[in-house]
Design a protein around this motif. Structure first.
Motif, short mmCIF file in Angstrom:
data_model
loop_
_atom_site.label_atom_id
_atom_site.label_comp_id
_atom_site.label_asym_id
_atom_site.label_seq_id
_atom_site.Cartn_x
_atom_site.Cartn_y
_atom_site.Cartn_z
N GLN A 1 16.47 32.03 -20.87
CA GLN A 1 17.53 33.01 -21.48
C GLN A 1 17.75 32.35 -22.73
O GLN A 1 17.30 32.92 -23.90
N VAL A 2 18.09 31.07 -22.88
CA VAL A 2 18.47 30.40 -23.97
C VAL A 2 17.02 30.25 -24.93
O VAL A 2 17.05 30.55 -26.04
N ILE A 3 16.02 29.85 -24.21
CA ILE A 3 14.80 29.69 -24.96
C ILE A 3 14.31 31.08 -25.65
O ILE A 3 13.82 31.24 -26.69
N ASP A 4 14.55 32.05 -24.66
CA ASP A 4 14.12 33.47 -25.26
C ASP A 4 14.97 33.96 -26.41
O ASP A 4 14.29 34.20 -27.52
N ARG A 5 16.15 33.70 -26.36
CA ARG A 5 17.35 33.72 -27.59
C ARG A 5 16.79 33.14 -28.92
O ARG A 5 16.64 33.63 -30.02
N VAL A 6 16.52 31.78 -28.60
CA VAL A 6 16.17 31.12 -29.75
C VAL A 6 14.86 31.39 -30.45
O VAL A 6 14.85 31.49 -31.59
N TRP A 7 14.00 31.76 -29.79
CA TRP A 7 12.68 32.08 -29.99
C TRP A 7 12.90 33.55 -30.92
O TRP A 7 12.12 33.65 -31.86
N ARG A 8 13.54 34.44 -30.22
CA ARG A 8 13.77 35.62 -31.14
C ARG A 8 14.52 35.36 -32.43
O ARG A 8 14.06 35.85 -33.50
#
Lengths: 264, 157, 270
Positions: free
Chosen positions: A14-21
């Motif tokens: 989730q964290v990686i996804d958010r940071v990526w977005r």
């Protein structure tokens, strides 16, 4: 043990996804700004988007503003008259609208009315290959489709927020002065005496400009990067509304703590 | 949607937006913010400033004439050094008197300026107000009152 | 023919979607002024090939040269300059739904030229006349039938008199009459404009009637090529399967799967 690992993995994902977005949205923001020349110079493009984002949101903004003002008038009067200071009603209504409710509620309404429509429009253009067709005609979709919508939103938002506050103050006046018998002169003069143009009105307008940038960026970003299917577009619209609401409230806290710190 | 109709709507939208801004600036608010071009800064020392804050009003005879810009502690004298900006429309004699008052019983504190008599010399940019009176701190007032009462009690056995 | 006679030169073109190879080494030469069809089953990479030619995708290996210049090495600005000389018809037209038929066709003219409005009007009406839809100029795309939408999109694709026109499945989902109309238009417009056309399709009969040359693609490779009259009588098993619409042949009816006996008897689960 594997449960814990699964949860950690989920959290990490989730964290990686958010940071990526977030990173992608920042790059997109830069691209939109750099390709804004045509959008800002060609008034016909910009006007259409101001119409789409601003004029079409007028009704909901004006009506909601009026009702919020009416409720503030009723509640404020009820509380203030306990302390014998009902003439401060104008101050209370104006300050709460100009500083907080106007920019925030108008931005929330704007996100659900105009933001979702912008996401839907761009998402559907993507799903039906219109963006690709434009790219094939050597017309950059970010410059031609995204940038005008972004600026249309940024320009409309502060106007809508000011209209919201104005309607709210008129609503508060209607309840307080016309129905509950607060003195008309006291209502306006106490308001004028304690509402400062730069600190209250201008800070509110500044807030709504920031909200306009945030909501418009989220709306065009979600639309442009939506999955080109019916389901993908509908998910993008939901994300626009939810993300916008969270971002507006979080930004509001940050901006408020900077703007009104140590003010007497 | 025809171009002309669309332009009309956008024009209407922007016009009522400007109308709202005029309403908010003329009817709802006032420009109490002070233009730094038209002010002069003076300072004053107080033994105790109580709850005075930056941006607190400076009033003379109840009229707003300026705002507190900065509050520091003088490291040598251990006095509070308060800087304030006064609107250049208002000129005060150099021997004016600054005191910290409280609006209402528990309200915010402000600086009251009482004009002096020395009309030849005026306060100017950078000058210091020599005559000051500190804030009345409620706790010390109460304890003083109790102390006096106790002394009275001892004095008349 | 010399190299100059070919508008598009494709050499050993490879393309992978992630780990999955889509094109595995394609060589193709498209002669100037001709209508060339690229045929193959669904999902064989035809559309990907078209996107590589137009520079929407970058190849994993190999080159696409258009008029002698490698598309994949171009800067964004150079690519856009090239695309002004390319027209592309998308599978479902991809008309701009917020613009009328007239504004759709006028769109490339307005974006790329500084012509006065009355000249744009004349040019647009001429293009619409060419596809027989001058009378439909004020309609919105949502009210058009599939065939009409495709014709409007065709008028838009040729608005700037392109040298290369690409068609992505131009016949999909059309009734036989509209299909014939589109086929005829593609041929006429190509000859009238002196352009070169590349058409990706799986409609055999219509293609055989109107194109000059056909490439067959299967599993990312060119498996057969030739002129329509050669193709019709071809002994090549793949071409024969395709032209005669047989279910099984070199192109297997079954998606690759484990051995059936093993799967049903449970051996695969062990």
């Amino acid at each position: 043990m594997s449960r814990v690992l699964d949860m950690l993995r989920f959290l990490g994902g989730q964290v990686i996804d958010r940071v990526w977005r977030l990173g992608r949205a920042s790059c997109f923001f830069l691209a939109v700004l750099m390709k804004s020349g045509a959008a800002l110079l060609r008034f016909s493009l910009l006007f259409r988007e101001i119409w789409f984002a601003g004029v079409l949101s007028l009704l909901i903004i004006l009506v909601s503003g009026l009702f919020v003002g009416l409720v503030l008038g009723l509640q404020g009067y009820e509380i203030l008259q306990r302390y014998g200071s009902a003439q401060a009603l104008g101050t209370m209504v104006a300050l709460s609208l100009l500083r907080e409710l106007g920019p925030v509620v108008a931005a929330l309404l704007f996100a659900s009315r105009a933001g979702s429509a912008i996401t839907a429009e761009i998402g559907l253009m993507k799903a039906t290959e219109q963006l690709k067709a434009m790219d094939m005609m050597a017309v950059d979709p970010v410059a031609r489709v995204v940038a005008p919508r972004f600026w249309g939103g940024v320009i409309s938002m502060p106007i809508l927020a000011m209209l919201f506050s104005t309607m709210g103050i008129l609503g508060g006046w209607l309840i307080g002065v016309v129905f509950l018998g607060v003195d008309d002169g006291a209502f306006w003069s106490s308001m004028r005496a304690s509402v400062d143009f730069r600190h209250d009105v201008w800070n509110g307008v500044f807030k709504s400009v920031i909200f306009g940038v945030a909501v418009s960026l989220i709306a065009v970003f979600e639309g442009y990067y939506s999955e080109p299917t019916a389901e993908g577009v509908s998910r993008a619209i939901t994300r626009t509304v939810v993300t916008s609401a969270l971002v507006i409230l979080a930004l509001d806290f940050v901006l408020t703590s900077f703007m009104f710190k140590g003010m007497s | 949607m025809k171009r002309s109709v669309l332009d009309l709507w956008v024009g209407f939208f922007v016009a009522i937006g400007i109308g709202a801004l005029l309403f908010l600036s003329l009817k709802v608010s006032s420009f109490s913010g002070i233009d730094p071009q038209e002010t002069y800064t003076v300072s004053a020392r107080f033994d105790n400033i109580g709850g005075l804050k930056v941006k607190a009003p400076v009033r003379s005879a109840g009229v707003l004439v300026g705002r507190v810009m900065d509050i520091r502690l003088d490291a040598e004298t251990y006095e509070a050094l308060v800087e304030m900006r006064i609107n250049s429309h208002y000129l005060f004699p150099a021997d004016s008197f600054a005191a910290i008052y409280t609006s209402g019983l528990l309200g915010d504190q402000y600086i009251g300026l009482q004009a002096g008599v020395e009309t030849e010399k005026l306060l100017a940019e950078g000058s210091e107000i020599k005559r000051t009176q500190s804030a009345v701190v409620l706790e010390s007032l109460v304890s003083q009152f109790l102390f006096n009462k106790a002394e009275e009690g001892q004095g008349t056995p | 023919m010399s190299d100059d006679d070919f508008l598009v030169n494709i050499e050993n073109l490879r393309f992978d979607y992630g780990d999955r190879p889509v094109l595995r080494g394609i060589d193709m030469r498209i002669p100037r002024g001709r209508v060339v069809a690229i045929m193959g089953g669904s999902g064989c990479g035809k559309t990907t090939l078209l996107r590589l030619i137009s520079g929407q995708l970058r190849p994993t290996a190999g080159t696409v040269r258009v008029a002698g210049e490698a598309i994949s090495e171009m800067s964004h600005a150079r690519l856009y300059a090239f695309r002004r000389r390319m027209g592309m018809l998308f599978q479902f037209g991809a008309l701009f739904t917020d613009l009328s038929v007239f504004d759709n066709v006028a769109f490339p003219l307005r974006e790329h030229t500084d012509l006065p409005e009355d000249m744009i009007r004349d040019l647009t009406l001429m293009k619409l006349q060419a596809v027989g839809l001058r009378g439909a100029r004020d309609l919105m795309p949502s009210t058009l039938s599939g065939g009409m939408a495709r014709r409007v999109a065709l008028a838009r694709a040729i608005a700037l008199d392109p040298a290369l026109i690409m068609y992505d499945e131009p016949f999909t989902g059309l009734d036989p009459i509209s299909l014939g109309v589109i086929g005829q238009l593609i041929r006429q417009l190509n000859d009238a404009l002196g352009a070169t056309s590349i058409m990706v399709t799986h409609d055999v009969q219509e293609s055989l009637r109107m194109v000059d040359y056909i490439y067959f693609i299967s599993e990312g490779r060119v498996v057969a090529e030739g002129r329509p009259e050669d193709v019709r009588d071809s002994a090549d098993p793949f071409v024969h399967q395709f032209v005669a619409a047989k279910a099984d042949g070199p192109v297997s009816y079954h998606f690759p799967a484990p051995d059936m006996a093993a799967e049903f008897l449970g051996a695969a689960h062990v």
